[in-house]
Design a protein around this motif. Structure first.
Motif, short mmCIF file in Angstrom:
data_model
loop_
_atom_site.label_atom_id
_atom_site.label_comp_id
_atom_site.label_asym_id
_atom_site.label_seq_id
_atom_site.Cartn_x
_atom_site.Cartn_y
_atom_site.Cartn_z
N MET A 123 0.89 -1.15 -0.07
CA MET A 123 0.00 -0.14 -0.01
C MET A 123 0.87 1.22 0.03
O MET A 123 0.54 2.15 -0.76
N ASP A 124 2.08 1.11 0.74
CA ASP A 124 2.94 2.51 0.86
C ASP A 124 3.51 2.61 -0.73
O ASP A 124 3.66 4.00 -0.89
N LEU A 125 3.99 1.49 -1.27
CA LEU A 125 4.50 1.76 -2.63
C LEU A 125 3.35 1.73 -3.76
O LEU A 125 3.86 2.09 -5.00
N ALA A 126 2.31 1.88 -3.44
CA ALA A 126 1.25 1.88 -4.67
C ALA A 126 1.43 2.78 -5.62
O ALA A 126 1.05 2.96 -6.86
N ILE A 127 1.81 4.08 -5.06
CA ILE A 127 1.85 5.41 -5.76
C ILE A 127 2.97 5.24 -6.74
O ILE A 127 2.75 5.63 -7.98
N LEU A 128 3.98 4.12 -6.69
CA LEU A 128 4.93 3.81 -7.99
C LEU A 128 4.14 3.48 -9.04
O LEU A 128 4.47 3.65 -10.14
N LYS A 163 16.88 2.49 -8.85
CA LYS A 163 17.77 1.35 -9.27
C LYS A 163 17.24 0.14 -8.11
O LYS A 163 17.30 -1.16 -8.60
N SER A 164 17.36 0.58 -6.95
CA SER A 164 17.22 -0.69 -6.12
C SER A 164 15.87 -1.34 -6.07
O SER A 164 15.42 -2.57 -5.78
N PHE A 165 14.77 -0.46 -6.60
CA PHE A 165 13.22 -1.12 -6.60
C PHE A 165 13.34 -1.85 -7.95
O PHE A 165 12.76 -3.12 -7.87
N LEU A 166 13.97 -1.42 -8.79
CA LEU A 166 14.15 -1.98 -10.21
C LEU A 166 14.79 -3.46 -10.22
O LEU A 166 14.49 -4.37 -10.86
N ALA A 167 15.80 -3.49 -9.33
CA ALA A 167 16.54 -4.85 -8.95
C ALA A 167 15.75 -5.73 -8.50
O ALA A 167 16.17 -6.94 -8.65
N ARG A 168 14.84 -5.70 -7.67
CA ARG A 168 14.01 -6.46 -7.03
C ARG A 168 13.55 -7.34 -8.09
O ARG A 168 12.91 -6.87 -9.12
N ALA A 169 13.16 -8.64 -7.65
CA ALA A 169 12.60 -9.68 -8.38
C ALA A 169 11.20 -9.01 -8.47
O ALA A 169 10.43 -9.38 -9.66
N HIS A 170 10.28 -8.79 -7.66
CA HIS A 170 9.15 -8.25 -7.62
C HIS A 170 9.25 -6.86 -6.60
O HIS A 170 9.72 -6.67 -5.57
N ILE A 171 8.66 -5.76 -7.15
CA ILE A 171 8.44 -4.57 -6.41
C ILE A 171 7.38 -4.59 -5.29
O ILE A 171 7.64 -4.19 -4.07
N PHE A 172 6.21 -5.32 -5.52
CA PHE A 172 5.25 -5.64 -4.52
C PHE A 172 5.28 -7.12 -4.12
O PHE A 172 5.66 -8.16 -4.68
N GLU A 182 2.65 -3.83 -10.63
CA GLU A 182 3.66 -3.87 -10.83
C GLU A 182 4.37 -3.52 -12.31
O GLU A 182 5.30 -2.76 -12.41
N ALA A 183 3.74 -3.58 -13.40
CA ALA A 183 3.91 -2.99 -14.66
C ALA A 183 4.04 -1.97 -14.89
O ALA A 183 5.13 -1.13 -15.30
N LEU A 189 9.16 4.02 -12.90
CA LEU A 189 10.54 3.93 -12.47
C LEU A 189 11.69 3.99 -13.49
O LEU A 189 12.50 4.91 -13.48
N GLY A 190 11.52 3.45 -14.73
CA GLY A 190 12.36 3.20 -15.72
C GLY A 190 12.61 4.82 -16.28
O GLY A 190 13.63 5.11 -16.60
#
Length: 200
Positions: A123-128, A163-172, A182-183, A189-190
């Motif tokens: 929920m905190d990252l939903a804005i992304l 970059k740290s978020f994009l490097a994750r297998a899944h952001i959520f 996610e998409a 972010l990109g």
């Protein structure tokens, strides 16, 4: 004790005042209300909806963009304000969820906490994963909160975060949020990262 709301009207007013401080361009009341709306929408997935709502209300209660311990201080404030309203184990779960928002890593606790913490962090990252115009407004608001950081340092630091978020297998963490956000989050972010690098 358990029948009283964790966040009563008096406490809500106190917290609203903190979130309406002039230096909060993103981490303000609108952010809290957006998360509370998601908590209502996904309430059936939560093990302890009221504890999650309390964690949402407190997770950015202390916010100073120059400090590194905002989440820890916010968790301490929750422990102080909720003492006597909630049993110690439940309060420890609320504090663990608040502290988890510092690194966006799941706390090493029981399954109940893990499930609720995963949803809280999503929920905190939903804005992304918001539509591009809303995401761009969020980016501008965060930049305003760090207005004291010189532009080259801001670009480098922000690029590292993205970059740290994009490097994750899944952001959520949860399937529901991955399917929904996610998409778009990866696209946002990109695009933001490209913009930062183009300016460097």
């Amino acid at each position: 004790m358990e029948n009283e709301p964790l966040i009563d009207e008096t406490l809500k007013s106190e917290l609203e005042a903190l979130y309406q401080a002039a230096d909060r361009h993103y981490h303000g009341l609108a952010h809290i209300k957006a998360m509370l709306a998601l908590a209502t929408e996904y309430r059936q997935l939560l093990d302890d909806p009221e504890a999650v709502e309390a964690a949402i209300w407190f997770h950015d209660a202390i916010y100073d963009s120059r400090a590194k311990d905002n989440e820890a201080k916010s968790a301490q404030l929750a422990e102080k304000k909720l003492a006597g309203r909630v049993d110690p184990r439940r309060l420890a779960r609320i504090a663990a969820m608040i502290n988890a928002t510092a690194t966006h890593q799941l706390p090493l606790r029981d399954e109940k906490t893990l499930n609720d913490a995963a949803l809280l962090l999503d929920m905190d990252l939903a804005i992304l994963g918001a539509e591009p115009a809303v995401f761009d407004a969020y980016e501008k608001a965060v930049r305003s909160e760090y207005g004291w950081v010189e532009e080259p340092m801001w670009r480098a630091g922000r690029a590292d975060v993205l970059k740290s978020f994009l490097a994750r297998a899944h952001i959520f963490y949860t399937i529901k949020f991955r399917d929904r956000f996610e998409a778009q989050a990866r696209e946002n972010l990109g695009r933001s990262l490209q913009g930062l690098q183009d300016q460097s």
